[in-house]
Design an enzyme around this catalytic site. Sequence first.
Site, mmCIF file in Angstrom:
data_model
loop_
_atom_site.group_PDB
_atom_site.id
_atom_site.type_symbol
_atom_site.label_atom_id
_atom_site.label_comp_id
_atom_site.label_asym_id
_atom_site.label_seq_id
_atom_site.Cartn_x
_atom_site.Cartn_y
_atom_site.Cartn_z
ATOM 1 C CB THR A 130 99.827 29.452 -46.598
ATOM 2 O OG1 THR A 130 98.724 30.230 -47.084
ATOM 3 C CG2 THR A 130 99.255 28.364 -45.711
ATOM 4 C CB ILE A 131 99.052 34.973 -45.551
ATOM 5 C CG1 ILE A 131 98.386 34.990 -46.926
ATOM 6 C CG2 ILE A 131 100.443 35.532 -45.599
ATOM 7 C CD1 ILE A 131 98.011 36.406 -47.363
ATOM 8 C CG ASP A 132 95.410 31.652 -48.104
ATOM 9 O OD1 ASP A 132 95.586 32.876 -47.991
ATOM 10 O OD2 ASP A 132 95.161 31.099 -49.190
ATOM 11 C CG MET A 174 95.181 37.591 -50.500
ATOM 12 S SD MET A 174 96.933 37.230 -50.696
ATOM 13 C CE MET A 174 97.279 38.163 -52.198
ATOM 14 N N GLY A 175 92.381 34.658 -49.142
ATOM 15 C CA GLY A 175 91.712 33.491 -48.554
ATOM 16 C C GLY A 175 91.033 32.751 -49.679
ATOM 17 C CD GLU A 227 92.130 35.412 -52.682
ATOM 18 O OE1 GLU A 227 92.516 36.250 -53.497
ATOM 19 O OE2 GLU A 227 92.886 34.541 -52.201
ATOM 20 N NE ARG A 281 101.878 36.456 -51.054
ATOM 21 C CZ ARG A 281 101.504 36.042 -52.270
ATOM 22 N NH1 ARG A 281 100.327 35.459 -52.430
ATOM 23 N NH2 ARG A 281 102.284 36.174 -53.295
HETATM 24 O O1 F6P Z 1 99.643 32.240 -50.835
HETATM 25 C C1 F6P Z 1 98.266 32.188 -50.752
HETATM 26 C C2 F6P Z 1 97.683 33.351 -51.490
HETATM 27 O O2 F6P Z 1 98.084 34.535 -50.853
HETATM 28 C C3 F6P Z 1 96.166 33.265 -51.621
HETATM 29 O O3 F6P Z 1 95.484 33.809 -50.552
HETATM 30 C C4 F6P Z 1 95.931 34.025 -52.911
HETATM 31 O O4 F6P Z 1 94.785 33.553 -53.568
HETATM 32 C C5 F6P Z 1 97.142 33.713 -53.712
HETATM 33 O O5 F6P Z 1 98.168 33.411 -52.808
HETATM 34 C C6 F6P Z 1 97.587 34.830 -54.639
HETATM 35 O O6 F6P Z 1 98.636 34.360 -55.405
HETATM 36 P P1 F6P Z 1 99.586 35.204 -56.329
HETATM 37 O O7 F6P Z 1 100.591 35.889 -55.467
HETATM 38 O O8 F6P Z 1 100.234 34.184 -57.199
HETATM 39 O O9 F6P Z 1 98.734 36.191 -57.063
#
Ligand code: F6P
Length: 348
Positions: A130-132, A174-175, A227, A281
Amino acid sequence: MTKESKGTIGILTGGGDCPGLNAVIRAVVRRADALGYKVLGIKNGWWGLVNGVGEPLTLASIRGILPRGGTILGTSRTNPLKQEEDKKKVLANLKKMKIDYLIAVGGEDTLGVAKYLVTEGVNVVGVPKTIDNDVEGTDQTFGFDTAVSIVTEAIDRLHTTAESHQRVIVVEVMGRHTGWIATMAGLAGGADCILIPEEPKTIDEICDTLKKRHARGPQFSIVVVAEGFKLAGGYQEATKDQKLDQFGHVRLGGIGEILAEEIEDRAGFETRSTVLGHIQRGGSPTAYDRVLGIRYWVRAVDLIEQGKFGSMVCLHGGKITDMPISKALKKLKYVDTELVRTAEIFCG
Ligand code: F6P
């Protein structure tokens, strides 16, 4: 003469995509081929097991994918644990698709499903991604390093325009639960204020930090906000809407804009906000993420070879090791306090 197969390994990538997934798919196919396993790529995460959709992965099908972002298998946020019927479909399809071993690559949600499958006797191995970077069991998930590089470059670019216009620029990154990307990229990019979910702050505290800095001389500032950051005093995270995904998460977004308006009103500095969103991402993985992903997957296939099911590969002090998925998912990995304190030295 054809080699006798030791069985079929199913691979799936679930949750948000991240750079490095293709590097690891390639690694598993190469490693599995060398050890005598067949590999079946399951389409779109758990959706592919609910619906029985997969395709054989061979040395030919993975050629050239190492530097490509995203996942050639596709991904989704399908949660098969939501409906009893879907749980049964997953178990039935594992049999139907003749999958002897399963490698699930994902964050807490995807690995949570893997943890359940262990209790059903499925031979699963987990790989954290996960990037988080918030999976507790490992020092680092792959995808994170690439995201930090992308955000750092964005902060560098925002500095020049902020300075030229004497503005405050708020960068939303993100986060969801943790502020790893904000902290690391904020430090690397020289942000003047870093706001993360772990450390709520009032709008007055944020404005005071910026006012002090501007009183010192610089007439511009960069604020990096995760976020999932909440203003202190019982406020909720900013959300796009109230809809929940299948794992019960609401879509976050908007804190950057809220802060920009408040800073302009209260501190009197002209302020803009920028949301980096899914750019974080996308695209090609860094060398670090490629190598980390490759090391994880080689270990994942080795765990299958050793019969260590229910394990997750992880990074501990630079070494690849493993631990039970159930232990890795006990809690989230929050930003280290030492890192938070270090970042504070440069804020203001
Ligand atoms: O994969 C984790 C994440 O990148 C979070 O940081 C973010 O809140 C979420 O995914 C966003 O998800 P989606 O691509 O479904 O909008």
